[in-house]
Design a protein around this motif. Structure first.
Motif, PDB file in Angstrom:
ATOM      1  N   ALA A   1       0.817  -1.220   0.000  1.00  0.00           N
ATOM      2  CA  ALA A   1       0.000   0.000   0.000  1.00  0.00           C
ATOM      3  C   ALA A   1       0.843   1.259   0.000  1.00  0.00           C
ATOM      4  N   ASP A   2       2.042   1.179   0.578  1.00  0.00           N
ATOM      5  CA  ASP A   2       2.891   2.371   0.668  1.00  0.00           C
ATOM      6  C   ASP A   2       3.226   2.925  -0.708  1.00  0.00           C
ATOM      7  N   GLY A   3       3.289   2.046  -1.712  1.00  0.00           N
ATOM      8  CA  GLY A   3       3.628   2.497  -3.054  1.00  0.00           C
ATOM      9  C   GLY A   3       2.430   2.695  -3.956  1.00  0.00           C
ATOM     10  N   MET A   4       1.230   2.606  -3.391  1.00  0.00           N
ATOM     11  CA  MET A   4       0.013   2.762  -4.190  1.00  0.00           C
ATOM     12  C   MET A   4      -0.556   4.162  -4.030  1.00  0.00           C
ATOM     13  N   THR A   5      -0.992   4.737  -5.136  1.00  0.00           N
ATOM     14  CA  THR A   5      -1.669   6.030  -5.087  1.00  0.00           C
ATOM     15  C   THR A   5      -3.130   5.806  -4.688  1.00  0.00           C
ATOM     16  N   PRO A   6      -3.839   6.869  -4.292  1.00  0.00           N
ATOM     17  CA  PRO A   6      -5.275   6.712  -4.022  1.00  0.00           C
ATOM     18  C   PRO A   6      -6.031   6.103  -5.203  1.00  0.00           C
ATOM     19  N   THR A   7      -5.625   6.477  -6.422  1.00  0.00           N
ATOM     20  CA  THR A   7      -6.262   5.897  -7.616  1.00  0.00           C
ATOM     21  C   THR A   7      -5.985   4.402  -7.705  1.00  0.00           C
ATOM     22  N   ASP A   8      -4.739   4.015  -7.391  1.00  0.00           N
ATOM     23  CA  ASP A   8      -4.392   2.586  -7.394  1.00  0.00           C
ATOM     24  C   ASP A   8      -5.275   1.818  -6.413  1.00  0.00           C
ATOM     25  N   ARG A   9      -5.440   2.382  -5.223  1.00  0.00           N
ATOM     26  CA  ARG A   9      -6.228   1.685  -4.202  1.00  0.00           C
ATOM     27  C   ARG A   9      -7.689   1.573  -4.627  1.00  0.00           C
ATOM     28  N   THR A  10      -8.188   2.638  -5.235  1.00  0.00           N
ATOM     29  CA  THR A  10      -9.576   2.608  -5.707  1.00  0.00           C
ATOM     30  C   THR A  10      -9.749   1.554  -6.788  1.00  0.00           C
ATOM     31  N   LEU A  11      -8.830   1.526  -7.731  1.00  0.00           N
ATOM     32  CA  LEU A  11      -8.910   0.533  -8.810  1.00  0.00           C
ATOM     33  C   LEU A  11      -8.815  -0.887  -8.249  1.00  0.00           C
ATOM     34  N   ALA A  12      -7.885  -1.084  -7.320  1.00  0.00           N
ATOM     35  CA  ALA A  12      -7.723  -2.421  -6.745  1.00  0.00           C
ATOM     36  C   ALA A  12      -8.993  -2.857  -6.019  1.00  0.00           C
ATOM     37  N   SER A  13      -9.664  -1.911  -5.364  1.00  0.00           N
ATOM     38  CA  SER A  13     -10.916  -2.242  -4.676  1.00  0.00           C
ATOM     39  C   SER A  13     -11.985  -2.663  -5.676  1.00  0.00           C
ATOM     40  N   ILE A  14     -12.073  -1.926  -6.790  1.00  0.00           N
ATOM     41  CA  ILE A  14     -13.051  -2.268  -7.824  1.00  0.00           C
ATOM     42  C   ILE A  14     -12.692  -3.598  -8.479  1.00  0.00           C
ATOM     43  N   PHE A  15     -11.396  -3.785  -8.750  1.00  0.00           N
ATOM     44  CA  PHE A  15     -10.958  -5.054  -9.330  1.00  0.00           C
ATOM     45  C   PHE A  15     -11.364  -6.223  -8.429  1.00  0.00           C
ATOM     46  N   GLY A  16     -11.267  -6.021  -7.111  1.00  0.00           N
ATOM     47  CA  GLY A  16     -11.605  -7.075  -6.170  1.00  0.00           C
ATOM     48  C   GLY A  16     -13.055  -7.499  -6.240  1.00  0.00           C
ATOM     49  N   GLN A  17     -13.920  -6.592  -6.701  1.00  0.00           N
ATOM     50  CA  GLN A  17     -15.335  -6.924  -6.860  1.00  0.00           C
ATOM     51  C   GLN A  17     -15.629  -7.507  -8.234  1.00  0.00           C
ATOM     52  N   VAL A  18     -14.730  -7.269  -9.170  1.00  0.00           N
ATOM     53  CA  VAL A  18     -14.949  -7.719 -10.543  1.00  0.00           C
ATOM     54  C   VAL A  18     -14.277  -9.069 -10.815  1.00  0.00           C
ATOM     55  N   TYR A  19     -13.004  -9.193 -10.384  1.00  0.00           N
ATOM     56  CA  TYR A  19     -12.228 -10.391 -10.712  1.00  0.00           C
ATOM     57  C   TYR A  19     -12.297 -11.429  -9.593  1.00  0.00           C
ATOM     58  N   ASP A  20     -12.090 -12.700  -9.958  1.00  0.00           N
ATOM     59  CA  ASP A  20     -12.088 -13.760  -8.955  1.00  0.00           C
ATOM     60  C   ASP A  20     -10.764 -13.769  -8.191  1.00  0.00           C
ATOM     61  N   ASP A  21     -10.664 -14.623  -7.187  1.00  0.00           N
ATOM     62  CA  ASP A  21      -9.496 -14.615  -6.298  1.00  0.00           C
ATOM     63  C   ASP A  21      -8.184 -14.935  -7.013  1.00  0.00           C
ATOM     64  N   PRO A  22      -8.122 -15.976  -7.876  1.00  0.00           N
ATOM     65  CA  PRO A  22      -6.857 -16.222  -8.583  1.00  0.00           C
ATOM     66  C   PRO A  22      -6.426 -15.035  -9.443  1.00  0.00           C
ATOM     67  N   ALA A  23      -7.395 -14.387 -10.087  1.00  0.00           N
ATOM     68  CA  ALA A  23      -7.064 -13.220 -10.903  1.00  0.00           C
ATOM     69  C   ALA A  23      -6.511 -12.102 -10.035  1.00  0.00           C
TER      70      ALA A  23
ATOM     71  N   GLN B   1     -18.714 -11.487 -11.916  1.00  0.00           N
ATOM     72  CA  GLN B   1     -19.996 -11.147 -12.526  1.00  0.00           C
ATOM     73  C   GLN B   1     -20.028 -11.627 -13.982  1.00  0.00           C
ATOM     74  N   THR B   2     -21.160 -11.413 -14.612  1.00  0.00           N
ATOM     75  CA  THR B   2     -21.261 -11.719 -16.028  1.00  0.00           C
ATOM     76  C   THR B   2     -20.317 -10.804 -16.795  1.00  0.00           C
ATOM     77  N   PRO B   3     -19.755 -11.268 -17.913  1.00  0.00           N
ATOM     78  CA  PRO B   3     -18.810 -10.438 -18.674  1.00  0.00           C
ATOM     79  C   PRO B   3     -19.323  -9.043 -19.007  1.00  0.00           C
ATOM     80  N   PRO B   4     -20.592  -8.874 -19.449  1.00  0.00           N
ATOM     81  CA  PRO B   4     -21.051  -7.500 -19.750  1.00  0.00           C
ATOM     82  C   PRO B   4     -21.017  -6.579 -18.527  1.00  0.00           C
ATOM     83  N   LEU B   5     -21.455  -7.091 -17.375  1.00  0.00           N
ATOM     84  CA  LEU B   5     -21.451  -6.265 -16.168  1.00  0.00           C
ATOM     85  C   LEU B   5     -20.026  -5.950 -15.732  1.00  0.00           C
ATOM     86  N   ALA B   6     -19.150  -6.951 -15.791  1.00  0.00           N
ATOM     87  CA  ALA B   6     -17.760  -6.739 -15.408  1.00  0.00           C
ATOM     88  C   ALA B   6     -17.098  -5.717 -16.327  1.00  0.00           C
ATOM     89  N   GLN B   7     -17.354  -5.844 -17.626  1.00  0.00           N
ATOM     90  CA  GLN B   7     -16.757  -4.923 -18.595  1.00  0.00           C
ATOM     91  C   GLN B   7     -17.244  -3.499 -18.360  1.00  0.00           C
TER      92      GLN B   7
END
Length: 248
Positions: free
Chosen positions: A119-141, A204-210
């Motif tokens: 986290a020390d090297g992540m910008t606020p934008t990075d953290r926001t994106l990572a949070s959204i990615f966590g809701q979109v992508y599965d655990d291995p991804a 989620q379904t691909p359209p929603l994730a996209q």
């Protein structure tokens, strides 16, 4: 000896509002009233309030209290409670570990789970994106995405800083320079994690994730940054297609 509502509440270690709530739910019978109109509670009311409180403390929903008190299948109810408590304990242990990790790394509270160490090297934008990615992508991804963030911090810090600093009015020369700077990292990531282009690993379904990914990028990056991303991605896609065509 008879007690008022407030005295009953005090004896039972609860509040007047709770006693009234038990009345409203039918869990506590209405007592007789004195000549002055005030309620008059006795030992049977105290025992009932203590029963309800005990069951509530154990996690029994108030809607199930009447059956439990009336002698329903308490063993089954206890098994249900035990299972729910086990689940709650595992959840609390996970949260405790995450809070401890945030403290240990001095990470901001909005750091996504699993990203505390970088986290020390992540910008606020990075953290926001990572949070959204966590809701979109599965655990291995997400494991791959975390590795990309970590690798980017170690090897492409200059690129990250240049991209973050790119303003909406950046010149074509500046945009082209960032595209060229971005290409090696993008090529490497797509070679290491080809699923980014070929195998959607989404919850989620691909359209929603996209749509979530596209709208997030639009909200978090300015037009110049988006253009740079699209140009770099288009060039790498073109190289991959040309390479695949050469194999056939």
């Amino acid at each position: 000896m008879v007690w008022s509502t407030s005295q009953l509440a005090e004896l039972a270690g609860t509040t007047v509002n709770t006693v009234r709530h038990y009345h409203a739910l039918g869990l506590l019978a209405e007592p007789e009233r004195r000549a002055n109109g005030y309620k008059s509670y006795g030992v049977q009311h105290l025992v009932r309030v203590l029963q309800v409180r005990r069951l509530s403390e154990l996690g029994v929903p108030l809607s199930k209290v009447p059956d439990a008190v009336a002698g329903g299948d308490q063993r089954e109810l206890l098994r249900e409670l035990h299972s729910e408590l086990e689940t709650s304990i595992r959840h609390l242990e996970r949260i405790r570990d995450e809070v401890g990790s945030l403290m240990a790394h001095g990470a901001p509270l909005d750091t996504p789970s699993g990203f505390e160490g970088i986290a020390d090297g992540m910008t606020p934008t990075d953290r926001t994106l990572a949070s959204i990615f966590g809701q979109v992508y599965d655990d291995p991804a997400m494991q791959d995405i975390r590795a990309m963030f970590e690798d980017g911090q170690a090897r492409f810090a200059e690129l990250d800083a240049t991209f973050e600093a790119l303003t909406v009015d950046a010149s074509e020369e500046a945009r082209s320079a960032v595209v060229q700077q971005m290409l090696p990292a993008l090529r490497e990531n797509l070679e290491r994690y080809p699923w980014l282009l070929t195998e959607p690993r989404t919850r989620q379904t691909p359209p929603l994730a996209q749509s979530a990914l596209i709208e997030s990028m639009r909200a978090l990056y300015n037009d110049a940054q988006l253009e740079v991303l699209l140009r770099a991605l288009a060039q790498v896609r073109s190289e991959i297609d040309a390479h695949d065509d050469g194999k056939t």
